[in-house]
Design a protein around this motif. Structure first.
Motif, PDB file in Angstrom:
ATOM      1  N   GLU A  31       0.783  -1.350  -0.072  1.00  0.00           N
ATOM      2  CA  GLU A  31       0.114  -0.020   0.048  1.00  0.00           C
ATOM      3  C   GLU A  31       0.869   1.340  -0.015  1.00  0.00           C
ATOM      4  O   GLU A  31       0.431   2.445   0.052  1.00  0.00           O
ATOM      5  CB  GLU A  31      -0.994   0.126   1.146  1.00  0.00           C
ATOM      6  N   VAL A  32       2.099   0.933  -0.013  1.00  0.00           N
ATOM      7  CA  VAL A  32       3.033   2.294  -0.175  1.00  0.00           C
ATOM      8  C   VAL A  32       3.055   2.734  -1.627  1.00  0.00           C
ATOM      9  O   VAL A  32       3.841   1.938  -2.433  1.00  0.00           O
ATOM     10  CB  VAL A  32       4.562   1.960   0.483  1.00  0.00           C
ATOM     11  N   PHE A  33       2.675   4.112  -2.090  1.00  0.00           N
ATOM     12  CA  PHE A  33       2.889   4.517  -3.490  1.00  0.00           C
ATOM     13  C   PHE A  33       4.032   5.400  -3.432  1.00  0.00           C
ATOM     14  O   PHE A  33       4.155   5.919  -4.751  1.00  0.00           O
ATOM     15  CB  PHE A  33       1.357   5.126  -3.893  1.00  0.00           C
ATOM     16  N   LEU A  34       4.773   5.831  -2.553  1.00  0.00           N
ATOM     17  CA  LEU A  34       5.793   6.628  -2.786  1.00  0.00           C
ATOM     18  C   LEU A  34       6.985   6.231  -2.948  1.00  0.00           C
ATOM     19  O   LEU A  34       7.271   5.247  -2.412  1.00  0.00           O
ATOM     20  CB  LEU A  34       5.953   7.756  -1.636  1.00  0.00           C
ATOM     21  N   THR A  35       7.810   6.862  -3.789  1.00  0.00           N
ATOM     22  CA  THR A  35       9.187   6.124  -4.456  1.00  0.00           C
ATOM     23  C   THR A  35      10.426   6.898  -3.795  1.00  0.00           C
ATOM     24  O   THR A  35      11.297   6.586  -3.912  1.00  0.00           O
ATOM     25  CB  THR A  35       8.943   5.544  -5.934  1.00  0.00           C
ATOM     26  N   GLY A  36      10.140   8.146  -3.500  1.00  0.00           N
ATOM     27  CA  GLY A  36      11.377   9.090  -3.329  1.00  0.00           C
ATOM     28  C   GLY A  36      11.087  10.461  -2.917  1.00  0.00           C
ATOM     29  O   GLY A  36      10.070  10.777  -3.130  1.00  0.00           O
ATOM     30  N   TRP A  37      11.858  11.060  -2.615  1.00  0.00           N
ATOM     31  CA  TRP A  37      11.694  12.784  -2.331  1.00  0.00           C
ATOM     32  C   TRP A  37      13.188  13.274  -2.279  1.00  0.00           C
ATOM     33  O   TRP A  37      14.210  12.765  -2.179  1.00  0.00           O
ATOM     34  CB  TRP A  37      11.206  12.706  -0.986  1.00  0.00           C
ATOM     35  N   GLU A  38      12.881  14.617  -2.469  1.00  0.00           N
ATOM     36  CA  GLU A  38      14.194  15.480  -2.440  1.00  0.00           C
ATOM     37  C   GLU A  38      13.814  16.991  -2.224  1.00  0.00           C
ATOM     38  O   GLU A  38      12.629  17.393  -2.440  1.00  0.00           O
ATOM     39  CB  GLU A  38      14.880  15.524  -3.871  1.00  0.00           C
ATOM     40  N   ASP A  43      11.385  24.913   2.422  1.00  0.00           N
ATOM     41  CA  ASP A  43       9.929  24.232   2.831  1.00  0.00           C
ATOM     42  C   ASP A  43       9.469  23.847   1.564  1.00  0.00           C
ATOM     43  O   ASP A  43       8.161  23.784   1.085  1.00  0.00           O
ATOM     44  CB  ASP A  43       9.069  25.417   3.279  1.00  0.00           C
ATOM     45  N   ALA A  44      10.297  23.342   0.486  1.00  0.00           N
ATOM     46  CA  ALA A  44       9.824  22.964  -0.808  1.00  0.00           C
ATOM     47  C   ALA A  44      10.311  21.817  -1.200  1.00  0.00           C
ATOM     48  O   ALA A  44      11.727  21.391  -1.049  1.00  0.00           O
ATOM     49  CB  ALA A  44       9.852  23.876  -1.895  1.00  0.00           C
ATOM     50  N   PHE A  45       9.724  20.762  -1.702  1.00  0.00           N
ATOM     51  CA  PHE A  45      10.039  19.372  -1.738  1.00  0.00           C
ATOM     52  C   PHE A  45       9.128  18.810  -3.161  1.00  0.00           C
ATOM     53  O   PHE A  45       8.342  19.199  -3.580  1.00  0.00           O
ATOM     54  CB  PHE A  45       9.798  18.421  -0.658  1.00  0.00           C
ATOM     55  N   THR A  46      10.263  17.781  -3.910  1.00  0.00           N
ATOM     56  CA  THR A  46       9.650  16.889  -4.824  1.00  0.00           C
ATOM     57  C   THR A  46       9.468  15.555  -4.311  1.00  0.00           C
ATOM     58  O   THR A  46      10.649  14.870  -3.978  1.00  0.00           O
ATOM     59  CB  THR A  46      10.279  17.124  -6.099  1.00  0.00           C
ATOM     60  N   VAL A  47       8.176  14.908  -4.499  1.00  0.00           N
ATOM     61  CA  VAL A  47       8.072  13.636  -4.102  1.00  0.00           C
ATOM     62  C   VAL A  47       7.687  12.826  -5.348  1.00  0.00           C
ATOM     63  O   VAL A  47       6.776  13.120  -5.981  1.00  0.00           O
ATOM     64  CB  VAL A  47       7.019  13.332  -3.180  1.00  0.00           C
ATOM     65  N   SER A  48       8.224  11.676  -5.505  1.00  0.00           N
ATOM     66  CA  SER A  48       7.992  10.692  -6.617  1.00  0.00           C
ATOM     67  C   SER A  48       6.965   9.723  -6.092  1.00  0.00           C
ATOM     68  O   SER A  48       7.219   9.325  -4.938  1.00  0.00           O
ATOM     69  CB  SER A  48       9.207  10.194  -7.221  1.00  0.00           C
ATOM     70  N   ALA A  49       6.129   9.129  -6.869  1.00  0.00           N
ATOM     71  CA  ALA A  49       5.289   8.251  -6.619  1.00  0.00           C
ATOM     72  C   ALA A  49       4.801   7.393  -7.705  1.00  0.00           C
ATOM     73  O   ALA A  49       5.311   7.810  -9.135  1.00  0.00           O
ATOM     74  CB  ALA A  49       3.865   8.714  -6.098  1.00  0.00           C
TER      75      ALA A  49
END
Length: 316
Positions: A31-38, A43-49
């Motif tokens: 049930e985990v859809f997220l694959t990474g972050w930077e 206070d700004a980020f990019t999350v991959s899913a």
């Protein structure tokens, strides 16, 4: 003879994994859809899913990904970032205050492989308590293959175990509350809420048109992934979606392309929670979009108020 240090090094492609399930408050790895972050700025980020082409609960329909897969992706994003970027310890409880989203239905179309998603998140109006965030707003732009999918805004609180215990005073142990939750009542018909499986239905019928009883089946492996002491927010979003269908089942192939929901109180297991829906305003019968107002009442209080726009995807 080549020594180990002399051997040519083969190029290895970058490998994709999901983030740790603990970061997104899930028990099941599936049930985990997220694959990474930077981190991309203050206070700004990019999350991959990644969105799967098939899922047991967020079922693709009409050749499109389920819009509530977006909501679950957002729900996973805020615990991930509070833990990894703001040092919120495990054991803190997160609670939704408001969620707004607007989605482009064309961007939900299924492809020949899982959908690779980028979530561009910016935090604002952060209120700290003893150097840790206690309340935050997160604005998100969701992108797929460079094209916009949705815009989202959400506000939520971060509660230490001591604060959460005070908030839930008198409610008892979470595992005991979860174990003693009432058995779910009989559901409405599958066709009335656009669901294929009886166990995925979160509404039970009443004698009043446009009014249902919230049905919380704690044995559901996705909606209740682990023991909790109240009905989770994703169950309430599903109730909004299903009430949108059930209020006018003749509308056909409609999906919730936007929601605006404000959460006022926790929804308790031990008390009935009533879901009420009405059409927001007089709208033409030929309109491909309908706005529905949905309220939830438990005891003498509104526990949430919502509007959702249901869009006929057969016309797209």
């Amino acid at each position: 003879m080549l020594t180990t240090s002399d051997r040519p090094v083969a190029h290895r492609p970058a490998l994709t994994t999901t983030v740790a399930k603990e970061y997104v408050h899930r028990a099941a790895l599936a049930e985990v859809f997220l694959t990474g972050w930077e981190k991309t700025g203050p206070d700004a980020f990019t999350v991959s899913a990644q969105w799967p082409r098939s899922h047991s609960f967020y079922v693709p329909a009409h050749g499109m990904h389920d819009p509530l897969l977006l909501c679950e992706t957002v729900r996973q994003t805020f615990p991930l970032l509070t833990h990894v970027a703001y040092d919120v310890p495990f054991g803190h409880q997160l609670s939704w205050s408001r969620l707004q989203y607007s989605i482009s239905p064309q961007a939900l179309r299924m492809g020949s492989s899982p959908a690779e998603i980028e979530v561009h998140a910016v935090f604002s109006d952060i209120r700290y308590r003893r150097s840790l965030p206690a309340m935050m707003t997160m604005h998100l732009e969701v992108v797929r293959d460079g094209s916009p999918v949705a815009v989202v805004s959400t506000r939520f609180g971060c509660h230490s175990p001591a604060v959460y215990e005070r908030l839930r005073t008198g409610r008892g142990n979470a595992r005991e509350m979860f174990a003693s939750a009432p058995r779910p009542s009989e559901p409405v018909s599958r066709v009335s809420v656009g669901r294929l499986r009886k166990e995925d239905i979160v509404l039970s019928p009443t004698q009043s048109p446009g009014r249902w009883l919230l049905r919380a089946d704690t044995s559901h492996p996705v909606l209740f992934d682990h023991p909790v002491d109240h009905v989770p927010g994703m169950v309430l979003l599903e109730a909004v979606r299903q009430a949108g269908h059930a209020s006018q089942p003749s509308w056909g192939t409609r999906i919730p392309t936007s929601m605006d929901i404000s959460f006022h109180h926790y929804v308790e297991f031990a008390e009935p929670c009533w879901i009420e829906a009405e059409q927001a305003a007089e709208q033409p019968e030929t309109d491909t979009r309908r706005t529905i107002r949905i309220n939830a009442i438990q005891g003498d209080s509104y526990v949430f108020n919502a509007t959702t726009e249901m869009t006929d995807v057969s016309a797209l």
